[in-house]
Enzyme design. Structure first.
Site, PDB file in Angstrom:
ATOM      1  CE1 TYR A 202      -3.470  -2.485   5.842  1.00 41.47           C
ATOM      2  CE2 TYR A 202      -3.598  -0.155   5.638  1.00 41.47           C
ATOM      3  CZ  TYR A 202      -3.612  -1.793   4.613  1.00 41.47           C
ATOM      4  OH  TYR A 202      -3.337  -1.720   3.256  1.00 41.47           O
TER       5      TYR A 202
ATOM      6  CB  SER B  76      -0.498  -0.318   0.796  1.00 45.24           C
ATOM      7  OG  SER B  76      -1.357   1.339   1.421  1.00 45.24           O
TER       8      SER B  76
ATOM      9  CE  LYS C  49      -1.365  -4.631   3.102  1.00 45.41           C
ATOM     10  NZ  LYS C  49      -1.631  -5.642   2.694  1.00 45.41           N
TER      11      LYS C  49
HETATM   12  C1  UD1 Z   1      -6.268   3.767   3.969  1.00 45.97           C
HETATM   13  C2  UD1 Z   1      -4.965   3.779   3.625  1.00 45.97           C
HETATM   14  C3  UD1 Z   1      -4.530   2.415   3.067  1.00 45.97           C
HETATM   15  C4  UD1 Z   1      -5.095   1.375   2.632  1.00 45.97           C
HETATM   16  C5  UD1 Z   1      -7.018   1.631   2.950  1.00 45.97           C
HETATM   17  C6  UD1 Z   1      -7.474   0.886   3.080  1.00 45.97           C
HETATM   18  C7  UD1 Z   1      -3.710   4.937   4.895  1.00 45.97           C
HETATM   19  C8  UD1 Z   1      -3.058   6.955   4.337  1.00 45.97           C
HETATM   20  N1  UD1 Z   1      -4.321   4.809   3.698  1.00 45.97           N
HETATM   21  O1  UD1 Z   1      -6.655   4.574   2.756  1.00 45.97           O
HETATM   22  O2  UD1 Z   1      -3.278   2.199   3.020  1.00 45.97           O
HETATM   23  O3  UD1 Z   1      -4.823   0.169   2.024  1.00 45.97           O
HETATM   24  O4  UD1 Z   1      -7.546   2.453   3.972  1.00 45.97           O
HETATM   25  O5  UD1 Z   1      -8.746   0.555   3.909  1.00 45.97           O
HETATM   26  O6  UD1 Z   1      -3.436   4.447   5.942  1.00 45.97           O
HETATM   27  N2  UD1 Z   1     -13.028  10.256   4.083  1.00 45.97           N
HETATM   28  C9  UD1 Z   1     -14.122  11.041   4.725  1.00 45.97           C
HETATM   29  N3  UD1 Z   1     -15.109  10.647   5.322  1.00 45.97           N
HETATM   30  C10 UD1 Z   1     -15.523   8.970   4.559  1.00 45.97           C
HETATM   31  C11 UD1 Z   1     -14.663   8.068   4.784  1.00 45.97           C
HETATM   32  C12 UD1 Z   1     -13.053   8.556   4.880  1.00 45.97           C
HETATM   33  O7  UD1 Z   1     -13.789  12.312   4.442  1.00 45.97           O
HETATM   34  O8  UD1 Z   1     -16.621   8.854   5.709  1.00 45.97           O
HETATM   35  C13 UD1 Z   1     -11.732  10.823   3.564  1.00 45.97           C
HETATM   36  C14 UD1 Z   1     -10.532  10.268   4.569  1.00 45.97           C
HETATM   37  O9  UD1 Z   1     -10.435  11.591   4.940  1.00 45.97           O
HETATM   38  C15 UD1 Z   1      -9.678  10.230   2.931  1.00 45.97           C
HETATM   39  C16 UD1 Z   1     -10.355   9.917   2.308  1.00 45.97           C
HETATM   40  O10 UD1 Z   1     -11.715   9.141   1.884  1.00 45.97           O
HETATM   41  O11 UD1 Z   1      -9.294  11.303   2.902  1.00 45.97           O
HETATM   42  C17 UD1 Z   1      -9.861   8.236   1.181  1.00 45.97           C
HETATM   43  O12 UD1 Z   1      -9.840   7.668   3.095  1.00 45.97           O
HETATM   44  P1  UD1 Z   1     -10.109   6.036   2.583  1.00 45.97           P
HETATM   45  O13 UD1 Z   1     -10.805   5.400   1.745  1.00 45.97           O
HETATM   46  O14 UD1 Z   1     -10.641   5.161   4.040  1.00 45.97           O
HETATM   47  O15 UD1 Z   1      -8.362   5.378   2.305  1.00 45.97           O
HETATM   48  P2  UD1 Z   1      -6.664   6.286   3.312  1.00 45.97           P
HETATM   49  O16 UD1 Z   1      -7.680   6.134   4.340  1.00 45.97           O
HETATM   50  O17 UD1 Z   1      -7.065   7.315   1.977  1.00 45.97           O
END
Ligand code: UD1
Length: 342
Positions: free
Chosen positions: A152, A127, A156
């Site tokens: 997590y 990742s 990795k």
């Molecule tokens: C995270 C992990 C990634 C992992 C993935 C799997 C980190 C940096 N990234 O990705 O390695 O493989 O999860 O689960 O640890 N968001 C919202 N509202 C929500 C959900 C998300 O605003 O309800 C935003 C988050 O703040 C982020 C973006 O959407 O900016 C993507 O979030 P998400 O889909 O959870 O993925 P990551 O956190 O990038």
């Protein structure tokens, strides 16, 4: 038949899309999955798309004896793609030992059993989390590995080191480590997709469930980041594009085309999109209004990250092709399919 591939975590989100692409490319697939975060019916979806029912065994990779039995039962496996792992960042902070046990034991078991059964080729699901908040963007494979922000993420990093050390020891192992950015979307047939159990932690499943009325509103985690609109930026990659990279990686290994025994590739589009841009694009392509509110930052989130995918583009001859518009539409079609069938 091009070869026999064991796919661990093959009923999961990325695993199932990869099984489809492997079968489409002529590989025979054996899936193992402990169904901790997926459903056996996924095998039906794979069969509907490809016309081929992969072998499926409900099995936990942390059970070494059962794994040994599997390799004895299915001789002649040519390569392994190892997806099976726990992946919820927040949960890993609450239950670190579960994450270390699950993610590392499964890897150790596979690496120990592979030589017993003369299997040399290993693709590992890693990742972009290993980069933390990179100093420069887009991030290349040579960027420094930053201290992990969650157990997590640490699994990795450690897993990548275990693979490197094993190869360095002279073991007859070759491995392609794939560092995924943010996989989203579903197969265009809507027969398989992302099916989170419980409340989705990731953005796009939360978006589609909210649009479908299953959740009241989406919380946008922060609009005070140092980005053009203040929300976080990620590199969202279509899951089918991602799956295809695995087929290329496996083929590269089996055809002895690797340039060194461990190769690492970023799998992303090279383009960053903010959370608010994802919301706007989703609304535009689906015509569905998405209720959302801005809330505080989520702990552990990094501000912005997107890939430099040039190495994968050049070396693997692979490029992410699908637009984010079509990808979000595929996620929406999948959401509707799930609701019609449940
Ligand atoms: C995270 C992990 C990634 C992992 C993935 C799997 C980190 C940096 N990234 O990705 O390695 O493989 O999860 O689960 O640890 N968001 C919202 N509202 C929500 C959900 C998300 O605003 O309800 C935003 C988050 O703040 C982020 C973006 O959407 O900016 C993507 O979030 P998400 O889909 O959870 O993925 P990551 O956190 O990038």
């Amino acid at each position: 038949m091009k070869g026999k591939i064991l796919v661990t975590g093959g009923t999961g989100y990325i695993g199932s899309h990869t099984v489809v692409e492997l079968q489409n490319a002529g590989y025979e697939v054996i899936i193992i999955d402990n169904l901790s975060n997926s459903n056996k019916n996924v095998v039906d979806g794979i069969e509907k798309i490809t016309g081929i029912r992969p072998i499926f065994k409900e099995l936990d990779c942390t059970d070494k004896e059962e794994m040994r039995n599997l390799f004895s039962q299915y001789p002649g496996i040519n390569g392994i793609i190892h997806f099976a792992a726990s992946k919820a960042v927040g949960e890993s902070v609450q239950k670190p030992l579960l994450y270390y046990r699950n993610n590392l034991d499964s890897l150790l078991n596979l690496l120990e059993l592979m030589p017993e059964f003369n299997i040399e080729s290993f693709v590992f699901s890693s990742s972009c989390t290993v980069y933390g908040q990179p100093d420069t963007l887009p991030v290349t494979e040579n960027a420094p590995i930053k201290p992990a922000l969650s157990p997590y993420g640490n699994t990795k990093q450690i897993a990548e080191e275990i693979i490197q050390d094993t190869v360095h020891s002279g073991a007859s192992l070759k491995s392609i480590i794939l560092r995924y950015f943010n996989p989203i979307g579903a197969h265009p047939s809507a027969e398989i997709g992302e099916l989170p159990l419980g409340v989705p932690q990731n953005l796009v499943p939360f978006v589609t469930q909210t649009a479908a009325g299953l959740r009241k509103e989406l919380s946008v985690f922060g609009d005070d980041y140092n980005t053009p609109d203040g929300s976080c930026i990620r590199d969202y990659i279509n899951v089918v594009d991602l799956a295809k990279a695995h087929v290329i990686a496996v083929t590269r290994m089996l055809e002895n085309k690797m340039k060194k025994p461990v190769e690492i590739f970023n799998l992303g589009t090279g383009k960053g999109l903010s959370v608010l841009e994802i919301i706007q694009t989703f609304e535009k392509v689906t015509g569905v209004k998405l209720p959302y509110k801005i809330v505080g930052r989520r702990e552990g989130d990094i501000e912005k990250v997107w890939a430099d995918p040039e190495f994968a583009n050049k070396e693997l001859g692979w490029t992410a092709k699908e637009s984010v518009e079509d990808t979000l539409l595929s996620a929406w079609k999948w959401q509707l399919h799930v609701m019609e069938n449940n």
